[in-house]
Design an enzyme around this catalytic site. Structure first.
Site, PDB file in Angstrom:
ATOM      1  N   GLU A  61     -25.958  20.701  -9.917  1.00  0.00           N
ATOM      2  CA  GLU A  61     -24.928  20.806 -10.974  1.00  0.00           C
ATOM      3  C   GLU A  61     -25.091  21.909 -11.962  1.00  0.00           C
ATOM      4  O   GLU A  61     -24.081  22.782 -12.182  1.00  0.00           O
ATOM      5  CB  GLU A  61     -25.370  19.528 -12.007  1.00  0.00           C
ATOM      6  CG  GLU A  61     -24.629  19.585 -13.316  1.00  0.00           C
ATOM      7  CD  GLU A  61     -25.755  18.836 -14.357  1.00  0.00           C
ATOM      8  OE1 GLU A  61     -26.466  19.456 -15.284  1.00  0.00           O
ATOM      9  OE2 GLU A  61     -25.818  17.633 -14.156  1.00  0.00           O
ATOM     10  N   ASP A 128     -20.796  15.251  -8.405  1.00  0.00           N
ATOM     11  CA  ASP A 128     -20.093  16.069  -9.591  1.00  0.00           C
ATOM     12  C   ASP A 128     -20.430  17.549  -9.289  1.00  0.00           C
ATOM     13  O   ASP A 128     -19.414  18.349  -9.520  1.00  0.00           O
ATOM     14  CB  ASP A 128     -20.743  15.444 -10.861  1.00  0.00           C
ATOM     15  CG  ASP A 128     -22.279  15.747 -11.059  1.00  0.00           C
ATOM     16  OD1 ASP A 128     -22.933  15.805  -9.780  1.00  0.00           O
ATOM     17  OD2 ASP A 128     -22.753  15.865 -12.000  1.00  0.00           O
TER      18      ASP A 128
END
Length: 389
Positions: A61, A128
Site C-alpha cells: 500500500e 487495494d
C-alpha cells in the site's frame, strides 16, 4: 544557411526534452509535504519505510501511494525507483507474473544468525495496493507518454481480475481484499470498502474496455461503499452473505477505524460531476454532523449502532475528512480540521499512515491534483501550479 546560436539550441533542446517527458511548461509544482515524505520516509533505493514498527516494514500500500504522489509531483526519478523496488522485492522481479506481496521487512533472527535478514514477511497480495498501482501506471503512461507503464498497468489489472476478484451471488464481480483468506465460508466473503476508491474504479473501467470485469466491479464497489454504513459510518470490514447481503464483520466488531477513514477521503475527492458522487456523500453525513459538534472525527465507531468511542482521531484522521467536509460545502469545518491536523503535527511527528493521509488530503485541497468525472487524475503540473500556501 545561417546557424542558430548555441544558447538558442540549448533552449530548444531543453524544451523538447521537457515536452517529451510530458512536463512542458511546468517541470513540477512546489509540494513541501511530498519533499519531506520523500526525504524522510522513502529510502534511496525506493522503499517506503514505516519506521514506527520494529521490523521497519514496507507494505505494498505504501509503495502504491508513493507511486501516485510521485506522479502528482512529476517526480519521475522517484517514481522509477519506487517501481523498481516494488517489482524486485515484492513481485519476485516481475510484476507481469506476480502480484506484489503486501508485507516486507526485517525477519525474526534464527539461531546462529549473526545479522538480520530482510525480505517478504507475508506473501499474500493486497488488492487495494494492487489497484492503486495498476491505476497509477496507466495514468503515468498517459501523462508521461510512456508505453511501458501503460502495458505494465494493463497486465497488472488483468492479474487483479484473475486473482483478487470473485463472482458473488446477488452482487456480481467483486474485488476481494486479496487472493487468500477472504472467503471464510461457502456463502460468505469478507470485504473492505476502503479498498475500492470509486474514482479509481471508474477510470479502470473506462480505460480498460477490453477488460469488462472492471465495469462490473465498479457497480459492486459502489454498492459496497454506500450500502454498508447503516448509521453513516463506514466499517473497516464487512461480511457479504449469499442471499442476505451485507452484514457486520464479527472479527472486528463492525468497527469503523483506521481502514474506513479512507472511505470518506475517497468520497470527498470525487469530481463534482462524477457518477455516484451524491450517493457517496449522503451516506456519511452523520460523520460530518459529529465533526461539527465535537471538532474532530472519532477514532473508532460501532457501525451497528452509530456510537463513537471516546477517543478523537489523530492528525491523519482530521485531514482525511477535510475533503469530504469541503465537498459537502462545509469549508469552515474542512479548514478547522486542516488546522487541527497541522497543530497536532507540531506536537509529535506523524507516522507513516498519517503522512500519506496528509499527502492525499492536503495535496487535493491545495490544488496539486484533482480527479475528473471519468476518474482520471489531473495534476497541477499539466496546467498551472497553485500558489504556495
Amino acid at each position: 544557411m545561417r546557424r542558430l546560436p548555441m544558447s538558442l539550441l540549448r533552449v530548444l533542446w531543453v524544451a523538447t526534452a521537457m515536452f517529451a517527458s510530458g512536463s512542458a511548461l511546468a517541470a513540477s509544482c512546489a509540494w513541501p509535504d511530498w519533499d519531506h515524505f520523500r526525504q524522510n520516509t522513502v529510502s534511496a533505493d525506493g522503499r517506503v519505510i514505516d519506521a514506527s514498527t520494529p521490523e521497519q516494514v514496507t507494505v505494498s500500500e505504501g509503495q502504491a501511494y508513493a507511486l501516485f504522489f510521485a506522479l502528482v509531483a512529476n517526480d519521475r526519478a522517484t517514481f522509477d525507483r519506487l517501481l523498481n523496488w516494488t517489482q524486485n522485492n515484492l513481485a519476485q522481479g516481475d510484476l507481469t507474473q506476480h502480484l506484489p506481496a503486501w508485507h516486507w521487512g526485517r525477519r525474526e533472527a534464527k539461531p546462529g544468525d549473526t545479522t538480520p535478514s530482510w525480505g517478504v514477511l507475508d506473501s499474500n497480495p493486497a488488492s487495494d495496493a494492487d489497484i492503486w498501482i495498476a491505476y497509477t501506471l496507466l495514468e503515468a503512461g498517459r501523462l508521461w507518454h510512456e508505453r511501458s507503464y501503460t502495458a505494465l498497468g494493463t497486465v497488472l489489472a488483468r492479474s487483479i481480475v484473475a486473482k483478487e476478484t470473485a463472482m458473488l451471488p446477488g452482487l456480481g464481480r467483486t474485488v476481494l481484499p486479496g487472493p487468500v483468506g477472504f472467503h471464510p465460508q461457502d456463502d460468505a466473503w469478507r470485504l473492505n470498502p476502503s479498498y475500492v476508491p470509486l474514482q479509481v474504479m471508474h477510470h479502470l473501467a473506462s480505460a480498460l474496455p477490453e477488460q469488462p470485469e472492471w465495469k462490473a466491479m465498479l457497480d459492486s464497489s459502489a454498492k459496497l461503499v454506500t450500502g454498508t454504513a447503516p448509521h453513516g459510518y463506514s466499517p473497516d470490514w464487512v461480511i457479504y452473505r449469499s442471499g442476505k447481503g451485507f452484514g457486520p464483520d464479527e472479527a472486528t466488531k463492525a468497527e469503523s477505524a483506521y481502514n474506513a477513514i479512507r472511505v470518506y477521503l475517497w468520497a470527498g475527492m470525487l469530481a463534482a460531476d462524477a457518477p455516484g458522487r451524491a450517493a457517496a456523500l449522503d451516506a456519511f453525513r452523520p460523520l460530518a454532523d459529529f465533526v461539527a459538534a465535537h471538532g474532530f472525527p472519532p477514532e473508532r465507531v460501532d457501525t451497528q449502532t452509530g456510537t463513537p468511542g471516546s477517543n478523537a482521531g489523530n492528525a491523519g484522521f482530521s485531514v482525511a475528512v477535510a475533503p469530504y467536509l469541503a465537498a459537502l460545502g462545509r469549508s469552515d469545518l474542512a479548514q478547522a480540521q486542516v488546522q487541527r491536523s497541522r497543530s497536532l503535527a507540531t506536537q509529535s511527528p506523524l507516522g507513516y499512515y498519517s503522512q500519506v493521509l496528509v499527502l492525499f488530503g492536503l495535496g487535493y485541497l491545495d490544488g496539486l491534483y484533482r480527479f475528473d468525472a471519468d476518474g482520471a487524475v489531473v495534476p497541477a503540473w499539466t496546467s498551472t501550479c497553485p500558489a504556495p500556501r
